[in-house]
Design a protein around this motif. Structure first.
Motif, mmCIF file in Angstrom:
data_model
loop_
_atom_site.group_PDB
_atom_site.id
_atom_site.type_symbol
_atom_site.label_atom_id
_atom_site.label_comp_id
_atom_site.label_asym_id
_atom_site.label_seq_id
_atom_site.Cartn_x
_atom_site.Cartn_y
_atom_site.Cartn_z
ATOM 1 N N THR A 291 -5.110 -39.902 -62.661
ATOM 2 C CA THR A 291 -6.090 -40.699 -63.397
ATOM 3 C C THR A 291 -7.445 -40.002 -63.434
ATOM 4 O OG1 THR A 291 -4.932 -42.729 -62.722
ATOM 5 C CG2 THR A 291 -7.198 -42.947 -63.507
ATOM 6 N N VAL A 292 -7.894 -39.514 -62.289
ATOM 7 C CA VAL A 292 -9.183 -38.808 -62.227
ATOM 8 C C VAL A 292 -9.154 -37.552 -63.075
ATOM 9 C CG1 VAL A 292 -10.769 -37.597 -60.684
ATOM 10 C CG2 VAL A 292 -9.759 -39.763 -59.969
ATOM 11 N N ILE A 293 -8.061 -36.812 -63.026
ATOM 12 C CA ILE A 293 -7.954 -35.579 -63.811
ATOM 13 C C ILE A 293 -8.010 -35.891 -65.299
ATOM 14 C CG2 ILE A 293 -6.368 -33.720 -64.442
ATOM 15 C CD1 ILE A 293 -5.458 -33.648 -61.528
ATOM 16 N N ALA A 294 -7.292 -36.963 -65.728
ATOM 17 C CA ALA A 294 -7.306 -37.312 -67.155
ATOM 18 C C ALA A 294 -8.702 -37.724 -67.602
ATOM 19 C CB ALA A 294 -6.304 -38.439 -67.406
ATOM 20 N N ALA A 295 -9.374 -38.580 -66.796
ATOM 21 C CA ALA A 295 -10.724 -39.018 -67.162
ATOM 22 C C ALA A 295 -11.692 -37.848 -67.176
ATOM 23 C CB ALA A 295 -11.199 -40.091 -66.188
ATOM 24 N N THR A 296 -11.581 -36.955 -66.216
ATOM 25 C CA THR A 296 -12.467 -35.788 -66.159
ATOM 26 C C THR A 296 -12.235 -34.862 -67.341
ATOM 27 O OG1 THR A 296 -12.452 -35.911 -63.740
ATOM 28 C CG2 THR A 296 -13.201 -33.854 -64.732
ATOM 29 N N ALA A 297 -10.982 -34.669 -67.707
ATOM 30 C CA ALA A 297 -10.682 -33.807 -68.856
ATOM 31 C C ALA A 297 -11.266 -34.382 -70.142
ATOM 32 C CB ALA A 297 -9.168 -33.633 -68.987
ATOM 33 N N ILE A 298 -11.154 -35.705 -70.307
ATOM 34 C CA ILE A 298 -11.709 -36.327 -71.515
ATOM 35 C C ILE A 298 -13.234 -36.226 -71.507
ATOM 36 C CG2 ILE A 298 -12.000 -38.529 -72.696
ATOM 37 C CD1 ILE A 298 -9.159 -39.230 -71.879
ATOM 38 N N ALA A 299 -13.854 -36.473 -70.337
ATOM 39 C CA ALA A 299 -15.306 -36.373 -70.245
ATOM 40 C C ALA A 299 -15.780 -34.959 -70.566
ATOM 41 C CB ALA A 299 -15.764 -36.790 -68.852
ATOM 42 N N ALA A 300 -15.081 -33.968 -70.041
ATOM 43 C CA ALA A 300 -15.463 -32.584 -70.321
ATOM 44 C C ALA A 300 -15.297 -32.266 -71.807
ATOM 45 C CB ALA A 300 -14.620 -31.631 -69.474
ATOM 46 N N SER A 301 -14.230 -32.795 -72.404
ATOM 47 C CA SER A 301 -14.011 -32.544 -73.839
ATOM 48 C C SER A 301 -15.102 -33.189 -74.677
ATOM 49 C CB SER A 301 -12.638 -33.085 -74.243
ATOM 50 O OG SER A 301 -11.607 -32.457 -73.517
ATOM 51 N N VAL A 302 -15.483 -34.442 -74.339
ATOM 52 C CA VAL A 302 -16.548 -35.126 -75.083
ATOM 53 C C VAL A 302 -17.877 -34.396 -74.930
ATOM 54 C CG1 VAL A 302 -17.888 -37.263 -75.206
ATOM 55 C CG2 VAL A 302 -15.403 -37.362 -74.984
ATOM 56 N N PHE A 303 -18.188 -33.941 -73.720
ATOM 57 C CA PHE A 303 -19.436 -33.217 -73.497
ATOM 58 C C PHE A 303 -19.466 -31.923 -74.297
ATOM 59 C CE2 PHE A 303 -21.811 -29.984 -71.103
ATOM 60 C CZ PHE A 303 -23.071 -30.567 -71.089
ATOM 61 N N LEU A 304 -18.369 -31.194 -74.290
ATOM 62 C CA LEU A 304 -18.314 -29.951 -75.057
ATOM 63 C C LEU A 304 -18.455 -30.238 -76.546
ATOM 64 C CD1 LEU A 304 -17.854 -26.901 -75.095
ATOM 65 C CD2 LEU A 304 -15.394 -27.335 -75.184
ATOM 66 N N SER B 56 -11.355 -45.296 -71.518
ATOM 67 C CA SER B 56 -10.027 -45.347 -72.136
ATOM 68 C C SER B 56 -9.108 -44.281 -71.537
ATOM 69 C CB SER B 56 -10.138 -45.155 -73.655
ATOM 70 O OG SER B 56 -10.970 -46.145 -74.225
ATOM 71 N N GLY B 57 -9.689 -43.090 -71.296
ATOM 72 C CA GLY B 57 -8.889 -42.021 -70.692
ATOM 73 C C GLY B 57 -8.408 -42.380 -69.304
ATOM 74 N N GLY B 58 -9.268 -43.098 -68.533
ATOM 75 C CA GLY B 58 -8.834 -43.530 -67.213
ATOM 76 C C GLY B 58 -7.649 -44.472 -67.294
ATOM 77 N N PHE B 59 -7.728 -45.443 -68.241
ATOM 78 C CA PHE B 59 -6.611 -46.375 -68.402
ATOM 79 C C PHE B 59 -5.354 -45.657 -68.900
ATOM 80 C CE2 PHE B 59 -10.071 -49.569 -68.580
ATOM 81 C CZ PHE B 59 -9.591 -50.425 -67.602
ATOM 82 N N VAL B 60 -5.554 -44.755 -69.859
ATOM 83 C CA VAL B 60 -4.405 -44.007 -70.373
ATOM 84 C C VAL B 60 -3.804 -43.126 -69.282
ATOM 85 C CG1 VAL B 60 -3.702 -42.216 -72.005
ATOM 86 C CG2 VAL B 60 -5.224 -44.056 -72.751
ATOM 87 N N GLY B 61 -4.673 -42.454 -68.514
ATOM 88 C CA GLY B 61 -4.172 -41.616 -67.423
ATOM 89 C C GLY B 61 -3.421 -42.434 -66.391
ATOM 90 N N ARG B 62 -3.949 -43.633 -66.106
ATOM 91 C CA ARG B 62 -3.262 -44.510 -65.154
ATOM 92 C C ARG B 62 -1.894 -44.917 -65.673
ATOM 93 N NH1 ARG B 62 -4.554 -45.370 -59.779
ATOM 94 N NH2 ARG B 62 -3.643 -47.345 -59.076
ATOM 95 N N ALA B 63 -1.847 -45.264 -66.966
ATOM 96 C CA ALA B 63 -0.571 -45.672 -67.554
ATOM 97 C C ALA B 63 0.416 -44.506 -67.593
ATOM 98 C CB ALA B 63 -0.804 -46.219 -68.968
#
Length: 483
Positions: free
Chosen positions: A26-39, A178-185
């Motif tokens: 979950t943390v990895i998915a949320a972090t990846a999405i955050a990094a993508s949005v920032f970039l 949303s990425g956290g929820f998706v990663g959790r699912a």
């Protein structure tokens, strides 16, 4: 680097190791999405800034050309400047003498730069530059006109970029959540087979029921892991069954010698308590009884040693090494003669190199010689032959005894098996079983037959070491040894 600076990463690493795999995903998915949005924000901001600047420059050039055209017709000193609208575009006329004209009410622009002065004096046609005043930043375009120049400027406006950044921030936060929820699912769905596998393994550990195979679910790595665990459970079942059979067989084999030993000792104790040892038990009977006790103790010691060796299975601290099998056979024969001086052993061995554990191989050869020695008649030696045959080292041990019946031959290597004719002979029924185990561990094969002298012929085939096969033709001379 300070101690506190080092503790931070260590604590973070320890915290990360303690998290569950689901939390990590979950943390990895949320972090990846955050990094993508920032970039994406960084790239979009740069593109937006470039686009806004380009549009502003085009507008400044267009306004400057209109003002310059009017100045050419009316002259810089007389051209009418449009009134200041209150915001947005700024303009002024710079005369050749350095004087300037600006619309009424318009804020002051930064002083004319040295580069813009070159345009005023005619050294350059135009100039686009960024200028900063005390409060604001300006984009200033200078265009040569008449005997001076016109300047059109616009204050730097970061509000579109700021508004864009704020919008991207909101979108980014929404994407991270949303990425956290998706990663959790995704983690829950992807790890569901592992959860079921874990639950099944825990159930097996709690119930000790090794017969319950874990259902083969999922695919890829999950299926391979499930099959590996099922193979491990099967190996544990076989091991537990072998241990139970060994314990049952050992209890059965130990019962008779222990009972006999206990009865004889109890007899000696009763006679000693009554003080009737000498009268009730003649010297000859006492000697025979003591000899029986010694033989029974020796039999129990042998049985205990063989049980220990057999129970260890393939577990051994002894390293595998390249060795001359002939040396092992000679050492085993020497040990057999030292244990039974009346035993005669005739050796006919050839040097052959094998890969194995020396002590285990010597124990196997010793058991073969001891077994043959029990059946070989007095005056008849046990014959031991070692030769190379193809890619195998062939060891043959035969005696001149009665031989092994065809009905008993398939079971002579089974644990505790003793033929009817051998039950009166000393031994535990484990010696040849140990031979079989050692031979199997070395990738060999053990067999039983009848010798040319009518007795039993026990044969062991072991693979020759690869390095020895290259020199087998040059090193096949027999090495006779004394009987």
């Amino acid at each position: 680097m300070s101690r506190h600076a080092v503790r931070g990463p260590r604590r973070l690493a320890r915290w990360w190791r303690l998290r569950s795999l689901r939390t990590r995903l979950t943390v990895i998915a949320a972090t990846a999405i955050a990094a993508s949005v920032f970039l994406a924000f960084q790239v979009a901001s740069e593109l937006l800034e470039v686009e806004l600047r380009s549009a502003t420059e085009d507008q400044l050039r267009s306004d400057s050309r209109v003002l310059a055209a009017n100045a050419e017709r009316a002259g810089l000193a007389q051209v009418q400047l449009p009134p200041y609208p209150g915001s947005g575009r700024l303009m002024r006329v710079v005369l050749s003498d350095g004087s300037m004209r600006t619309p009424d009410g318009q804020p002051a622009l930064p002083p004319v730069s040295e580069q813009a002065g070159l345009v005023v004096r005619g050294a350059s046609a135009d100039l686009m530059e960024s200028r900063d005043s005390d409060d604001d930043g300006y984009l200033v375009y200078t265009l040569r006109a008449g005997d001076g120049a016109v300047q059109v400027a616009r204050a730097a406006d970061d509000s579109p970029i700021n508004e864009f950044g704020f919008g991207m921030l909101l979108i980014g936060l929404l994407c991270v959540v949303s990425g956290g929820f998706v990663g959790r699912a995704v983690a829950r769905t992807g790890l569901a087979p592992i959860d079921r596998l874990t639950a099944a393994a825990v159930r097996v550990a709690e119930t000790r029921d090794l017969d319950a195979d874990i259902p083969d679910e999922g695919g890829g790595e999950i299926r391979r892991l499930t099959r590996s665990i099922n193979d491990m459970l099967a190996a544990l079942r076989d091991s537990r069954l072998a241990q139970r059979l060994l314990a049952e067989d050992a209890a059965h084999e130990l019962k008779t010698p222990l009972t006999s030993l206990r009865l004889n000792i109890e007899l000696l104790i009763r006679l000693d308590r009554r003080g009737a040892m000498d009268s009730a038990l003649p010297a000859e009977s006492r000697t025979r009884l003591l000899n029986d006790l010694g033989a029974q103790v020796a039999e129990l010691s042998t049985l205990a040693a063989e049980l220990t060796d057999l129970a260890r299975g393939d577990v051994s601290d002894e390293n595998t090494e390249l060795l001359d099998f002939a040396d092992v056979v000679v050492a085993a024969a020497t040990q057999a003669r030292s244990r039974a001086p009346e035993l005669r052993v005739a050796l006919d061995v050839t040097s052959v190199w094998v890969s194995g554990r020396p002590a285990a191989l010597q124990r196997a050869v010793l058991n073969l010689i001891d077994n043959a020695g029990k059946w070989s008649p007095a005056g008849q030696p046990v014959q031991v032959r070692l030769r190379v045959q193809g890619t195998s080292a062939v060891l043959e041990v035969d005696d001149a005894g009665p031989g092994i019946d065809a009905a008993d031959a398939p079971r002579v290597f089974d644990r505790f098996y003793r033929a009817d004719s051998a039950r009166a002979m000393p031994g535990s029924g484990l010696g040849l079983s140990i031979v079989q185990r050692v031979v199997d561990a070395h990738g060999g094969r053990a067999a039983v037959g009848r010798s040319s002298r009518g007795g039993a012929l026990l044969r062991v085939d072991l693979p020759v070491a690869p390095i020895a096969r290259l020199t087998a033709k040059d090193d096949t001379a027999p090495r006779p040894h004394g009987a």
